[in-house]
Design a protein around this motif. Structure first.
Motif, short mmCIF file in Angstrom:
data_model
loop_
_atom_site.label_atom_id
_atom_site.label_comp_id
_atom_site.label_asym_id
_atom_site.label_seq_id
_atom_site.Cartn_x
_atom_site.Cartn_y
_atom_site.Cartn_z
N THR A 252 8.31 -5.08 3.20
CA THR A 252 8.01 -3.67 2.90
C THR A 252 6.48 -3.67 3.10
O THR A 252 5.90 -4.55 3.19
CB THR A 252 8.21 -3.38 1.31
OG1 THR A 252 7.54 -4.62 0.64
CG2 THR A 252 9.83 -3.63 1.03
N GLN B 163 4.27 -2.64 1.03
CA GLN B 163 3.60 -3.48 -0.02
C GLN B 163 3.56 -5.15 0.18
O GLN B 163 2.37 -5.70 -0.26
CB GLN B 163 4.27 -3.39 -1.53
CG GLN B 163 4.21 -1.92 -2.05
CD GLN B 163 5.06 -0.96 -1.31
OE1 GLN B 163 5.68 -1.31 -0.35
NE2 GLN B 163 4.69 0.31 -1.85
N GLU B 164 4.55 -5.71 0.66
CA GLU B 164 4.41 -7.00 0.91
C GLU B 164 3.30 -7.61 2.16
O GLU B 164 2.84 -8.37 1.86
CB GLU B 164 5.92 -7.52 1.36
CG GLU B 164 6.87 -7.51 0.10
CD GLU B 164 8.11 -7.96 0.68
OE1 GLU B 164 8.31 -9.34 0.88
OE2 GLU B 164 9.19 -7.23 0.93
N VAL C 63 -0.09 -5.37 -1.67
CA VAL C 63 -0.30 -4.34 -2.77
C VAL C 63 0.85 -4.29 -3.53
O VAL C 63 2.04 -4.37 -3.23
CB VAL C 63 -0.94 -2.89 -2.42
CG1 VAL C 63 -2.33 -3.29 -1.42
CG2 VAL C 63 -0.04 -2.23 -1.37
N THR C 64 0.76 -3.67 -4.65
CA THR C 64 1.97 -3.16 -5.64
C THR C 64 2.09 -1.61 -5.75
O THR C 64 3.11 -1.19 -6.20
CB THR C 64 2.07 -3.74 -6.95
OG1 THR C 64 0.73 -3.55 -7.66
CG2 THR C 64 1.85 -5.47 -6.92
N ARG C 65 0.85 -0.97 -5.37
CA ARG C 65 1.19 0.54 -5.43
C ARG C 65 2.02 1.17 -4.43
O ARG C 65 2.35 0.42 -3.42
CB ARG C 65 -0.46 0.95 -5.60
CG ARG C 65 -1.05 0.60 -4.03
CD ARG C 65 -2.27 1.40 -3.85
NE ARG C 65 -3.04 0.93 -2.57
CZ ARG C 65 -2.76 1.40 -1.18
NH1 ARG C 65 -1.85 2.43 -1.26
NH2 ARG C 65 -3.27 0.85 -0.30
N ARG C 66 2.25 2.11 -4.71
CA ARG C 66 2.87 3.23 -3.62
C ARG C 66 1.95 3.36 -2.52
O ARG C 66 0.78 3.29 -2.63
CB ARG C 66 3.31 4.65 -4.24
CG ARG C 66 4.48 4.62 -5.20
CD ARG C 66 4.82 5.98 -5.76
NE ARG C 66 3.70 6.19 -6.65
CZ ARG C 66 3.65 7.39 -7.10
NH1 ARG C 66 4.54 8.26 -6.63
NH2 ARG C 66 2.75 7.86 -7.93
#
Length: 297
Positions: A113, A115-116, A120-123
């Motif tokens: 993804t 995010q990975e 980050v963890t956000r959209r």
């Protein structure tokens, strides 16, 4: 060792994009990052003919095609059934795409993804999502640039605003009467932009444009302002750095907002809200008076 490090000089990468308009526009920052890092690579974009004009004259791209070509690496940024079939039949040594794609078993390497990749963890915005594939391939992480489009110069005319009152679904379409109210309060000449099957009847008292994609790019490149629904032309305007006001329906603005341009994103808006958003984009009273009929103090 990254996949890019394993490709010899002059290798060809086939990037499968296919559609749609906004997705094609937002793929160009990722391609710019890739070409900047490896200028020796030859990039082929596999895209439906109706969207190929988005990539026209782009020096990062060697060719656009509507079918698969020989490639050392295939990067599937589409993920639909046809794109997976093209990937499987390519016989490329390296076949890659996002791990969440259906039928991703055809990939030799799966991209995690965004995010990975980005940590980050956000959209994330669509431009970030697409660029994350390049970072995973081996491009050093860096700021993601504005979309990269090229157009013939717009013909000389008075300063104008392009208004795009159409969208792919009714849920994404702001009422026509509100667009008309906004148009009547502009000091700029309004030009209503339409696609091949859109009904321009409600806007027939104003200038309209229903040209080719090349003509639409030219028109948008010369505009002083863009106002419209969440759709492809908004992303084209943003690519040219035009101030943009976009009316959103059910789509996620964090994912699809105009990328790297001055913009205002509105939901459940009135015409007054849009006029206020236009005003907030303008740096001085002088600009407000040139853009709006009744500029506020």
């Amino acid at each position: 060792m990254s996949l890019l490090d394993r490709l010899p000089s002059g290798s060809r990468i086939a990037v499968i994009r296919l559609r749609s308009l906004g997705d094609c526009v937002l793929t160009t920052p990722a391609l710019a990052l890739l070409k900047q890092h490896r200028p020796d690579l030859k990039l082929s974009v596999i895209v439906e003919p109706r969207f190929a004009e988005i990539f026209a004259a782009n020096p990062d791209i060697s060719e656009t095609r509507d079918s698969m070509t020989r490639a050392d690496l295939v990067l599937n940024l589409h993920g639909g059934t046809r794109s997976m079939l093209l990937t499987a039949l390519s016989r490329a040594k390296f076949r890659t795409g996002f791990a969440h794609h259906r039928y991703s078993f055809v990939y030799s390497h799966k991209i995690p993804t965004a995010q990975e990749v980005l940590g980050v963890t956000r959209r994330v915005h669509t431009a970030e999502h697409l660029a994350s594939a390049m970072f995973w391939l081996g491009v050093p992480p860096q700021e993601i640039p504005r979309a990269k489009l090229f157009a013939d110069p717009a013909p000389p005319r008075r300063p104008y605003a392009v208004i795009h009152p159409f969208a792919a679904t009714p849920a994404k379409t702001w009422p026509a009467e509100r667009f008309l109210e906004v148009a009547r309060n502009l000091n700029l000449d309004p030009i209503f932009l339409a696609g091949p099957t859109d009904d321009l009847t409600p806007f027939e008292n104003f200038a309209t444009s229903r040209g080719s994609l090349a003509e639409t790019k030219s028109l948008l490149s010369g505009a002083s302002l863009f106002i419209g629904n969440d759709s492809g032309p908004a992303h084209i305007a943003a690519a040219f750095g035009i101030p943009v006001v976009v009316l959103f329906g059910p789509s996620d603005p964090l994912t699809w907002a105009p990328w790297r341009t001055e913009s205002r994103v509105l939901t459940s808006a009135t015409a007054e809200d849009v006029l206020a958003a236009i005003e907030s984009l303008l740096p001085s009273r002088d600009h407000r008076e040139r853009f709006l009929q009744n500029a506020r103090p």
